[in-house]
Scaffold this active site. Sequence first.
Site, PDB file in Angstrom:
ATOM      1  N   TYR A 328     106.203  34.990 107.820  1.00  0.00           N
ATOM      2  CA  TYR A 328     105.045  34.095 107.668  1.00  0.00           C
ATOM      3  C   TYR A 328     105.261  33.235 106.417  1.00  0.00           C
ATOM      4  O   TYR A 328     104.423  33.178 105.526  1.00  0.00           O
ATOM      5  CB  TYR A 328     103.728  34.871 107.582  1.00  0.00           C
ATOM      6  N   ASP A 398     103.566  37.947 104.558  1.00  0.00           N
ATOM      7  CA  ASP A 398     102.322  37.325 104.078  1.00  0.00           C
ATOM      8  C   ASP A 398     101.593  36.709 105.283  1.00  0.00           C
ATOM      9  O   ASP A 398     101.526  35.485 105.426  1.00  0.00           O
ATOM     10  CB  ASP A 398     102.686  36.250 103.031  1.00  0.00           C
ATOM     11  N   CYS A 425      95.617  38.189 102.441  1.00  0.00           N
ATOM     12  CA  CYS A 425      94.331  37.650 101.974  1.00  0.00           C
ATOM     13  C   CYS A 425      93.187  38.412 102.637  1.00  0.00           C
ATOM     14  O   CYS A 425      92.029  38.019 102.523  1.00  0.00           O
ATOM     15  CB  CYS A 425      94.240  36.161 102.275  1.00  0.00           C
TER      16      CYS A 425
HETATM   17  C1  LIG Z   1      98.971  33.276 104.429  1.00  0.00           C
HETATM   18  S1  LIG Z   1     100.009  32.036 105.028  1.00  0.00           S
HETATM   19  C2  LIG Z   1     101.492  32.372 104.181  1.00  0.00           C
HETATM   20  C3  LIG Z   1     101.908  31.263 103.328  1.00  0.00           C
HETATM   21  C4  LIG Z   1     103.107  31.418 102.444  1.00  0.00           C
HETATM   22  N1  LIG Z   1     103.609  32.750 102.302  1.00  0.00           N
HETATM   23  C5  LIG Z   1     102.749  30.811 101.086  1.00  0.00           C
HETATM   24  O1  LIG Z   1     102.494  31.565 100.143  1.00  0.00           O
HETATM   25  O2  LIG Z   1     102.703  29.591 101.000  1.00  0.00           O
HETATM   26  C6  LIG Z   1     100.359  32.635 106.641  1.00  0.00           C
HETATM   27  C7  LIG Z   1     101.341  31.803 107.428  1.00  0.00           C
HETATM   28  O3  LIG Z   1     101.575  32.450 108.676  1.00  0.00           O
HETATM   29  C8  LIG Z   1     101.774  31.478 109.679  1.00  0.00           C
HETATM   30  N2  LIG Z   1     101.525  32.144 110.977  1.00  0.00           N
HETATM   31  C9  LIG Z   1     100.334  32.458 111.530  1.00  0.00           C
HETATM   32  N3  LIG Z   1     100.508  33.097 112.699  1.00  0.00           N
HETATM   33  C10 LIG Z   1     101.851  33.211 112.883  1.00  0.00           C
HETATM   34  C11 LIG Z   1     102.655  33.774 113.909  1.00  0.00           C
HETATM   35  N4  LIG Z   1     102.085  34.363 114.971  1.00  0.00           N
HETATM   36  N5  LIG Z   1     103.974  33.693 113.800  1.00  0.00           N
HETATM   37  C12 LIG Z   1     104.549  33.118 112.709  1.00  0.00           C
HETATM   38  N6  LIG Z   1     103.833  32.558 111.693  1.00  0.00           N
HETATM   39  C13 LIG Z   1     102.500  32.596 111.782  1.00  0.00           C
HETATM   40  C14 LIG Z   1     100.787  30.393 109.313  1.00  0.00           C
HETATM   41  O4  LIG Z   1     101.166  29.162 109.891  1.00  0.00           O
HETATM   42  C15 LIG Z   1     100.870  30.398 107.781  1.00  0.00           C
HETATM   43  O5  LIG Z   1     101.817  29.470 107.317  1.00  0.00           O
END
Ligand SMILES: C[S@@+](CC[C@H](N)C(=O)[O-])C[C@H]1O[C@@H](n2cnc3c(N)ncnc32)[C@H](O)[C@@H]1O
Length: 468
Positions: A328, A398, A425
């Site tokens: 993520y 994350d 979060c």
């Molecule tokens: C909390 S953010 C993490 C951001 C990053 N670690 C940062 O600190 O900038 C969660 C991320 O997970 C991605 N995401 C959500 N569902 C997902 C999935 N099923 N597969 C892959 N990525 C996913 C979202 O697009 C988002 O960018």
Amino acid sequence: MSRKMKNKVITNLLIERIASEGKCLGHHEEKVVFVTGVAPGDVVDVRITKGKSSFMEGEPVKFHEYSKERIDPFCSHFGTCGGCKWQHINYDLQKTYKRQQVLDQFQRIAKVEIPEVMPTLGSEKTRYYRNKLDFTFSNKKWLTVEQIQSGEDFDRNALGFHIPKMFDKIVDVDHCYLQGNISNDVRNELRTFALANQLSFYDIRNQVGLLRNLIIRTTSTDQAMVIVQFGENDSEGIQKVMEFLNEKFPEITSLLYVINTKGNETFHDLELVTFAGQDFIEEEMEDLKFRIGPKSFYQTNSEQAYELYKVARDFADLQGDEVVYDLYTGTGTIANFVAKKAKQVIGIEYVPSAIEDAKLNSQINGLDNTLFYAGDMKDMLNEDFIANHAAPDVIITDPPRAGMDEKVVQMLLRLNAPKIVYVSCNPATQARDVALLGEKYKVEKIQPVDMFPQTYHVENVVLLTLKS
Ligand SMILES: C[S@@+](CC[C@H](N)C(=O)[O-])C[C@H]1O[C@@H](n2cnc3c(N)ncnc32)[C@H](O)[C@@H]1O
């Protein structure tokens, strides 16, 4: 019997303690009552809004005693605007409550042995800590009961934030304590200009009107991006607004607009026009630079994001020869942040444009040991992927609020990485995932981090190590 309680008023309820999602709780006839907008120690009359067999929910209608823990909220919009719901609680207590929330969720849901939860790592800035705000134009300004009862005629154009649970009502913001730099000036000057020039504010219900939305992004390097969303393709009106902003605010380093006539405010699928300056801003962290485009995600509290990433990096305790998976990864900020201390970092993320940003950020920073892939985690992280890449020594994950898909957790259990650093979060879904990981992993450290002062939100970092 419980449903019959709806709209009933419970009198003199003592608010005992904080619960999850900013609510507090008390007990009435041995049943838990969750109450919004109160503080532990308040004694209130509560109108029940939801009655279930095991608990009730309600809102205060009369305060008999105010908690000694209360402080005066500093914002004139407190209570109306949904932004900073904990301004009535002093910051030290906010941190204590955030730690308590993490502890509660881990005891209630994870049900695995845990070490002492560390004190919440507070944010140095408790005001003006956000680098991005999103304001909505509306011709349905929210009026208070007093304003309505006054019988006066009020201009109903507003530029500000949505009232919680009322999608078309907007609180007209004159000062917001969340974002510093030029944010308040840009919003207020643009509103004044629009009113003076009789430009139409968006009618959210009927989806007409020129001025629709304003996004302001700022950086610690004193750059600023302003994006105006227009609800109509009126080139004369658009030109007027953009020229005004460009002349009035030379501090804006990236001035863009988008014409959005769709049913919703998201513009990820729309073309943005750069009116002046660059089409990106840059944030710095240690010796790294991050390029942020108008559609890119970046943690909204930059200074505290640095603290969060340092916790994750400390927990990972990299020696330089490890393969790290950053799940993520978003725009690859964590991946790039730890890359110098690892042999290789592999980032996976759903959004293809975020992965493009992640690659670009590696390139800008001269990092050549990162690999990024776009796709749904539960499909990407499969046996083929593992067969084609080095096995991870450390996994940093994350996920979004919903936590990890169970398929992903099962894959982590098969991967057997010696260490997992889980950043979240939402401690509730994190605790749920940790419960499953508990089959093979031991919880070594738990560190809550406050990214959002004046709110009940808490970020939490957990270090898990493979049981021997
Ligand atoms: C909390 S953010 C993490 C951001 C990053 N670690 C940062 O600190 O900038 C969660 C991320 O997970 C991605 N995401 C959500 N569902 C997902 C999935 N099923 N597969 C892959 N990525 C996913 C979202 O697009 C988002 O960018």
